[in-house]
Design an enzyme around this catalytic site. Structure first.
Site, PDB file in Angstrom:
ATOM      1  N   HIS A 140       1.770   4.024  -2.565  1.00 29.58           N
ATOM      2  CA  HIS A 140       1.531   5.529  -3.237  1.00 29.58           C
ATOM      3  C   HIS A 140       2.954   6.193  -2.980  1.00 29.58           C
ATOM      4  CE1 HIS A 140      -1.742   6.605  -0.293  1.00 29.58           C
ATOM      5  NE2 HIS A 140      -1.602   6.135   0.653  1.00 29.58           N
ATOM      6  N   HIS A 174       0.241  -1.581   0.143  1.00 30.33           N
ATOM      7  CA  HIS A 174       0.092   0.142   0.205  1.00 30.33           C
ATOM      8  C   HIS A 174       1.052   1.489  -0.495  1.00 30.33           C
ATOM      9  CE1 HIS A 174      -2.559   2.615   1.466  1.00 30.33           C
ATOM     10  NE2 HIS A 174      -2.643   3.427   1.668  1.00 30.33           N
ATOM     11  N   GLU A 175       1.832   1.078   1.045  1.00 32.84           N
ATOM     12  CA  GLU A 175       2.944   1.957   0.976  1.00 32.84           C
ATOM     13  C   GLU A 175       3.397   2.488  -0.327  1.00 32.84           C
ATOM     14  OE1 GLU A 175       2.161   4.663   3.223  1.00 32.84           O
ATOM     15  OE2 GLU A 175       0.504   2.831   4.417  1.00 32.84           O
ATOM     16  N   HIS A 183       2.310   8.986  -6.715  1.00 31.32           N
ATOM     17  CA  HIS A 183       3.174  10.082  -7.093  1.00 31.32           C
ATOM     18  C   HIS A 183       4.489  10.158  -8.592  1.00 31.32           C
ATOM     19  CE1 HIS A 183       7.056  12.708  -4.500  1.00 31.32           C
ATOM     20  NE2 HIS A 183       6.079  13.563  -4.932  1.00 31.32           N
TER      21      HIS A 183
HETATM   22 ZN    ZN Z   1      -1.749   5.091   2.809  1.00 35.39          ZN
END
Ligand code: ZN
Length: 237
Positions: A105, A101-102, A109
């Site tokens: 991100h 999940h991270e 980006h």
């Molecule tokens: Zn998150």
């Protein structure tokens, strides 16, 4: 005076209660799937590295977060993915789910995903609004009711409401950002064979529970915004 207002409590207590329920659901799902080892045995840090490298993000670093349980996050300013030790070091379904999940991100980006850009651009307004907006609104209301400065007080109160509106907007924009990161995580974990079909169900359970915390936060921000608007117009009569 805020906490003696029954209307404020009526608007705020449901989100506090929901927040507790959702938080404990996240913790229980995380701890359940922390005990389930993946068949491939990659740790969260290894899973995140594999996803980042497969997408050309060799220069995004992975560090261990210092904030403890569930302090995992991606920092877009330094392009560092920080994982809690429970996630970074263990080869569990929960760990690879959170790590992916991270990494999602970081991919957002890198791809200039618009909701993430919008969310980042709102950060300064949110820092201002979350601290000062209630005081500006209260100041405006007091100018109206105590000093009879109806027009001026009304304008000042609306400045505060707009500032708080930025906080509410931020919490709304957070929803697509979080849901999209989880969708990317599930797709890539399965695509890169980091988890199998049944492990993917565990990943989904953990990430769905986490998503509800953002839904409750958004609900809370919108209810507070509504409260201030009702409060302002209630005083006008
Ligand atoms: Zn998150």
């Amino acid at each position: 005076m805020l906490f003696y207002d029954p209307l404020f409590l009526l608007f705020i207590i449901p989100t506090i209660v929901l927040g507790f329920i959702v938080q404990s659901a996240v913790k229980s799902k995380f701890s359940k799937y922390s005990k389930v080892k993946t068949y491939r045995g990659l740790t969260g840090a290894q899973a995140a590295r594999e996803i980042l490298d497969a997408n050309g993000l060799y220069d995004v670093r992975i560090e261990e977060a210092t904030g403890g349980l569930l302090s995992d996050h991606y920092d877009p300013r330094t392009r560092v993915l920080r994982l809690s030790s429970e996630v970074a070091r263990y080869p569990s379904v929960a760990a690879v789910g959170v790590a992916a999940h991270e990494a999602g991100h970081a991919l957002q980006h890198a791809n200039n995903y618009f909701p993430l850009q919008l969310r980042s651009s709102l950060v300064p307004a949110v820092q201002f609004g979350s601290r000062l907006a209630p005081w500006i609104i209260l100041g405006g209301i007091l100018l109206q009711s105590l000093m009879g400065l109806t027009q001026l007080g009304f304008v000042i109160a609306w400045v505060g409401i707009i500032a708080y509106g930025a906080v509410a907007l931020f919490s709304l924009v957070t929803l697509p950002v979080e849901l999209n990161a989880s969708a990317r995580a599930k797709k890539l974990l399965y695509q890169y064979n980091i988890v199998d079909k049944s492990e993917l169900n565990g990943v989904t359970a953990v990430l769905n529970a986490a998503a509800w915390t953002y839904v409750v936060a958004a609900l809370g921000a919108i209810l507070q915004l509504l409260y201030w608007i009702i409060r302002l117009y209630g005083r006008r009569r």
